[in-house]
Design a protein around this motif. Structure first.
Motif, PDB file in Angstrom:
ATOM      1  N   VAL A   1       0.845  -1.205   0.000  1.00 49.76           N
ATOM      2  CA  VAL A   1       0.000   0.000   0.000  1.00 49.76           C
ATOM      3  C   VAL A   1       0.882   1.257   0.000  1.00 49.76           C
ATOM      4  N   GLU A   2       1.936   1.224   0.799  1.00 51.29           N
ATOM      5  CA  GLU A   2       2.848   2.373   0.849  1.00 51.29           C
ATOM      6  C   GLU A   2       3.566   2.551  -0.486  1.00 51.29           C
TER       7      GLU A   2
ATOM      8  N   ARG B   1       1.257   4.191  -2.841  1.00 51.77           N
ATOM      9  CA  ARG B   1       1.020   5.599  -2.495  1.00 51.77           C
ATOM     10  C   ARG B   1       2.173   6.492  -2.948  1.00 51.77           C
TER      11      ARG B   1
END
Lengths: 293, 329
Positions: free
Chosen positions: B284-285, B288
């Motif tokens: 997820v990071e 992002r």
């Protein structure tokens, strides 16, 4: 009331005024009606009759099998004096496999596909002959496989059921039924669907087993020819009743009941002319004529 | 070649079958790697521009493009990327300029740890429940268990996770709401922290395997060989465990493999709910911050794990089925 001829030998199987019903819709329909049957020790009895006449139901009940939607409405079944309907599950397990051997119609589907033949035979021995140690179990399994006609029992023991032909699978099922040396052997149409050679080999094998042991045999078949080579007596069933019971030769030579006469007349004979030559020509209704095709 | 294959098949059908499955898995892995590379490559905009942001000068973008050799043809870049990956070089993070492996190893270890514990609970529990349901077919116990697992399957895993936190952490105070295992001082402490994520993941996963085991077990229990085993007077437990269960396990093993594959990829939601430092959170990071090497590495690891688990399920099913591993007459 319908009954078989009384056995002259000490009875091993005694069925008394048995009525069995199956539930159909909301009502119970009789499949076996007030049936009496006595089978002496060491006898070989053939049960013949059309599909649905109650032959296989009778074999299933002789094994103490219960099924949803089936009930014994009246009468009793006794094997060696034991009323099967009063035995506990543990007592029934002691009887099945140990004192009553069973060979089903389809040997192939009756063998657990994930277990080797050796394991299948040893499972039965472990359950019913706990006194045998592992080497003795293996030796007994090998001996039984050889007895049912496997020339290389050691090789056969290591294989899985699917690695055998249909006839060989049926002989393995027979070995499993015989390995703990039962007194009663029930065979439920074991030759149905087999070719003539395999049928012949199985009957020869059973004749040989009879010659060497005192096993009592109940052989269910709709084929009188198959029964005639093995059985002392043939009982013919129709609509849940035994309609004819006599020595094999007598049943085949002088059937009394109309259904028995029809069954005997239907036995194919190699020396008889084909039906369409027997005073009839093709096209007269037995077989279609070329012009009508 | 055809002759060698025929001989191998005759000599050892199991070995040949496994070899064929491994080769197919390898081909699948290559296809997936092409898809991952292409999917990232065809994203709108320039990779170097995305990495440096909108404020970057044309000169700095050009320097980064040259460093990343983005002018090379796609096929060359793909070969280089896959070759580096297979040799252990997972690339460099575009955000921190540190090797991707440095970022990847701790979360991967955490995810594998959580996955292993979840599976250690999941496999025996779901097989046991499926077996109980099959043996008590159509009784209140079967109906109750079937309804319970269906409810657990129908509710999204994050809802189950939050429900567990509210009940067992907030209301009862039995377990911590966050799975901060870096602070764990012992194995028991770690297991205590992981109790709620393990429960939440098992609630989501168990139903499918229970249903599969129940249905295939019922089918096998009705088969001719089980009936005849009973008529041979074999003990009931032996019939269930030694005769029926091995034949019923095939579909359950496939369902377990699918669950395990889902676990590796789909664990991200539960990691987020319990703030667990695993691979999902890193992915997820990575998304992002547009950190392409991290996204590619995680995607390839997850896909590879998925393929490996399916391969294991295939081999497991084969080993359980003598018809597949031995030659017929």
């Amino acid at each position: 009331m319908t009954s078989s001829i009384p056995s002259r030998r000490a009875p091993l199987v005694h069925v008394e005024r048995l009525t069995v019903e199956y539930r159909q819709g909301g009502t119970w329909r009789p499949v076996i009606r007030e049936l009496d049957l006595t089978i002496g020790r060491g006898e070989a009895v053939g049960l013949a009759g059309e599909s649905g006449c109650g032959k296989s139901t009778l074999v299933s009940l002789l094994l103490g099998e219960t099924r949803p939607g089936r009930r014994i409405a009246a009468g009793a079944l006794r094997v060696d004096g034991h009323d099967l309907s009063t035995l506990s599950p543990a007592q029934l397990r002691g009887l099945r496999g140990r004192r009553i051997g069973f060979v089903p119609q389809n040997g192939g589907t009756s063998l657990t596909p994930t277990r080797r033949v050796a394991t299948l035979l040893e499972d039965v021995l472990r359950a019913h002959r706990p006194e045998l140690a592992a080497p003795a179990r293996r030796a007994r399994a090998r001996e039984q496989l050889a007895a049912v006609g496997f020339p290389d029992p050691d090789g056969a023991l290591q294989r899985f059921p699917h690695q055998f032909s249909g006839g060989q699978q049926q002989r393995i099922a027979l070995a499993l039924a015989l390995v703990s040396e039962p007194e009663l052997l029930l065979l439920d149409e074991p030759t149905t669907g087999q070719d003539a050679q395999i049928r012949r080999a199985l009957i020869d094998l059973l004749v040989e087993i009879r010659r060497q042991s005192e096993v009592t045999i109940v052989f269910v078949s709709h084929d009188l020819l198959t029964l005639s080579d093995l059985c002392d007596r043939i009982d013919i069933m129709s609509e849940g009743r035994i309609v004819e019971s006599n020595a094999t030769a007598a049943v085949l030579a002088r059937p009394v009941h109309p259904y028995a006469r029809r069954l005997v007349a239907a036995v194919p004979r190699l020396d008889a002319p084909p039906p369409w030559r027997n005073g009839a020509e093709r096209g007269d209704g037995l077989l279609p004529g070329v012009a009508t095709l | 070649m055809a002759e060698a294959v025929r001989r191998l098949d005759e000599m050892n059908p199991l070995l040949w079958l496994v070899l064929r499955r491994v080769l197919l898995s390898f081909v699948s892995f290559l296809v997936v790697s092409v898809i991952i590379f292409t999917a990232v490559d065809i994203l709108p905009g320039d990779t170097a521009q995305r990495a440096l942001g909108r404020e970057a000068t044309a000169e700095s973008v050009a320097i980064l493009r040259s460093e990343m050799r983005l002018s090379d043809p796609a096929i060359v870049r793909y070969g280089r990327w896959l070759g580096d990956f297979v040799s252990g070089d997972l690339g460099t993070s575009m955000v921190s300029k540190r090797p991707v492996a440095d970022y990847l190893v701790p979360p991967l270890r955490h995810t594998l740890l959580l996955g292993a514990i979840v599976l250690a609970v999941h496999i025996p529990l779901s097989l046991f429940l499926g077996l109980v349901c099959a043996l008590t077919r159509d009784t209140p116990l079967d109906l109750g268990l079937s309804a319970l697992v269906l409810v657990a399957m129908s509710v999204p895993d994050f809802v189950v996770g939050i429900f567990l936190i509210v009940v067992f952490s907030v209301e009862l105070g039995w377990f911590p709401p966050l799975a901060l295992i870096d602070q764990a001082t012992s194995w028991t402490d770690m297991l205590y922290m992981l109790t709620l994520p393990i429960l939440a993941l098992n609630a989501a996963m168990t139903a499918y395997v229970v249903r599969q085991t129940r249905d295939s077990m019922i089918e096998v229990l009705n088969s001719d060989f089980v009936r005849v085993a009973r008529l041979r007077g074999l003990p009931p437990l032996q019939i269930v465990l030694a005769h029926a269960l091995p034949s019923a396990l095939g579909p359950a093993i496939n369902a377990i493999a699918l669950n395990a594959a889902w676990l590796v990829g789909g664990i991200v939601v539960i990691e987020a709910v319990f703030n667990y430092p695993g691979l999902g959170r890193l992915l997820v990071e990575g998304v992002r911050f547009h950190d392409v090497p991290i996204i590619q590495a995680i995607a390839l690891i997850l896909s590879g794990t998925h393929i490996a688990l399916n391969l294991a399920a295939d081999i497991g099913t084969t080993l359980l089925n003598p018809k597949l591993r031995t030659r017929s007459s």
